[in-house]
Write an enzyme that holds these catalytic residues in place. Sequence first.
Site, PDB file in Angstrom:
ATOM      1  N   GLU A 158       0.797  -1.244   0.000  1.00 15.16           N
ATOM      2  CA  GLU A 158       0.000   0.000   0.000  1.00 15.16           C
ATOM      3  C   GLU A 158       0.825   1.287   0.000  1.00 15.16           C
ATOM      4  O   GLU A 158       0.573   2.204   0.785  1.00 15.16           O
ATOM      5  CB  GLU A 158      -0.962  -0.018   1.201  1.00 15.16           C
ATOM      6  CG  GLU A 158      -1.901  -1.213   1.173  1.00 15.16           C
ATOM      7  CD  GLU A 158      -2.821  -1.299   2.388  1.00 15.16           C
ATOM      8  OE1 GLU A 158      -2.767  -0.415   3.261  1.00 15.16           O
ATOM      9  OE2 GLU A 158      -3.610  -2.261   2.456  1.00 15.16           O
ATOM     10  N   GLU A 263      -5.699 -11.207  -1.482  1.00 11.55           N
ATOM     11  CA  GLU A 263      -6.559 -11.077  -0.290  1.00 11.55           C
ATOM     12  C   GLU A 263      -8.021 -11.050  -0.699  1.00 11.55           C
ATOM     13  O   GLU A 263      -8.775 -10.148  -0.322  1.00 11.55           O
ATOM     14  CB  GLU A 263      -6.211  -9.787   0.481  1.00 11.55           C
ATOM     15  CG  GLU A 263      -4.751  -9.684   0.858  1.00 11.55           C
ATOM     16  CD  GLU A 263      -4.394  -8.437   1.668  1.00 11.55           C
ATOM     17  OE1 GLU A 263      -5.295  -7.777   2.202  1.00 11.55           O
ATOM     18  OE2 GLU A 263      -3.198  -8.131   1.756  1.00 11.55           O
TER      19      GLU A 263
HETATM   20  C1  XIL Z   1      -6.250  -7.024   8.170  1.00  8.31           C
HETATM   21  C2  XIL Z   1      -6.539  -8.242   9.034  1.00  8.31           C
HETATM   22  O1  XIL Z   1      -7.370  -9.109   8.316  1.00  8.31           O
HETATM   23  C3  XIL Z   1      -7.184  -7.823  10.325  1.00  8.31           C
HETATM   24  O2  XIL Z   1      -7.299  -8.938  11.203  1.00  8.31           O
HETATM   25  C4  XIL Z   1      -6.347  -6.731  11.000  1.00  8.31           C
HETATM   26  O3  XIL Z   1      -7.033  -6.266  12.143  1.00  8.31           O
HETATM   27  C5  XIL Z   1      -6.098  -5.575  10.065  1.00  8.31           C
HETATM   28  O4  XIL Z   1      -5.495  -6.056   8.876  1.00  8.31           O
HETATM   29  N1  XIL Z   1      -4.813  -5.132   3.665  1.00  8.31           N
HETATM   30  C6  XIL Z   1      -3.805  -5.954   4.111  1.00  8.31           C
HETATM   31  C7  XIL Z   1      -4.072  -6.871   5.227  1.00  8.31           C
HETATM   32  O5  XIL Z   1      -2.739  -5.998   3.490  1.00  8.31           O
HETATM   33  O6  XIL Z   1      -2.938  -7.082   6.022  1.00  8.31           O
HETATM   34  C8  XIL Z   1      -5.222  -6.410   6.092  1.00  8.31           C
HETATM   35  O7  XIL Z   1      -5.506  -7.424   7.036  1.00  8.31           O
HETATM   36  C9  XIL Z   1      -6.425  -6.076   5.246  1.00  8.31           C
HETATM   37  C10 XIL Z   1      -6.114  -4.985   4.260  1.00  8.31           C
END
Ligand code: XIL
Length: 376
Positions: A158, A263
């Site tokens: 990001e 994701e």
């Molecule tokens: C999220 C997790 O799923 C949660 O449990 C945590 O509280 C916050 O982070 N982008 C990413 C991930 O790269 O690491 C994030 O994961 C979601 C958004």
Amino acid sequence: MRFIPLYFLFASALLTAGAAAQNQNSSLKDAYTNHFIIGTALSATQIHGKEPGTLELVKQQFNAVTAENVMKWELIEPVEGQFNFAAADAMIAYAEANNIKVIGHVLLWHEQTPDWVFLDAKGQPASKELVLSRLKNHINAVMSRYKGRIHGWDAVNEALNEDGTLRQSKWYKALGEDYIATVFELAHQADPKAQLYYNDFNLFKPEKRAGALKLIADLQAKKAPIYGIGEQGHYSLDYPELQQVEDSIAAFGKTGLKVVITELDISVLPFPDPTNIGADISLNMKLKQEFNPYADGLPQAVSDQLSNKYLQFFELFLRHSDTIERVTLWGVNDNQTWRNNWPMRGRTDYPLLFDRNNQPKEVVPKLVKLAEKAGK
Ligand code: XIL
């Protein structure tokens, strides 16, 4: 010797073959084996085997795992030089015992990184040299511990704003815009075999995609060891447009890099703040029941829409399987998904492929069939 009719032998052979074929094809990972890797994220609770049935299910259905949180800086190095490797060790041991690939998440991000990284002993902003030495120590410590055992790392997460410009994060401010190339260099030195990805959300947006393409061109010009682009894929029934996702995959493919969907989850709930669609984890809105319509169960019609969305996305991914190397779901089941708590805490969402009891949703066998039909 008893006489066994030939037709009986033949029929039972067919049955056995049929059962074997069905067993072989009934899992996602097997059905997609010639197309791409199918991964999932694992929470700490799941890694430690505290969620009944999950580790068993994961080894049947998935062939890659990403730590949802436990390899992030604030968890793995909460205090300078003090590392908590226990949960990552446990996940990697589980993966290795079950022939599952491990994805590291994440080396550098502006979120879930402790404040000390950016402060000196007096609590003032740390110098460039100090931040850089901490970054080096962190990458070396984590990556050398798991050297040769991690398939790929989300190296930088990001770094882009929504308009495609570079995010003015603490990293950017401390190290200047070269910091991204630096992370790739350091990571490659620490574990030359690990694939390294740039990972971000909303890369389907034309302006953010353009920013990512510029970043890739810049990294490639510097010969930075980037292997792939991670498109996070935090989607919903209403967005994004499939065409935009397809265009981004095609554009990234043309750079010669691989694409990984890192994701994936598809929320069925209304997004409470349409100006902030994406995956900015700092959003934390107060629960309003009007944004929580399915607390008592998901209507069949919405469940059908979810199935259709998943099928459309996987059709698209299959069409681009020369570019796409992996599709990772951001979680195993609806019970544990972060989408129950983001961007609004305490909702009941249904974004994954397995329900709250780890049962496959209707779409799972359909996704299996889709892959089989795609051949290869
Ligand atoms: C999220 C997790 O799923 C949660 O449990 C945590 O509280 C916050 O982070 N982008 C990413 C991930 O790269 O690491 C994030 O994961 C979601 C958004």
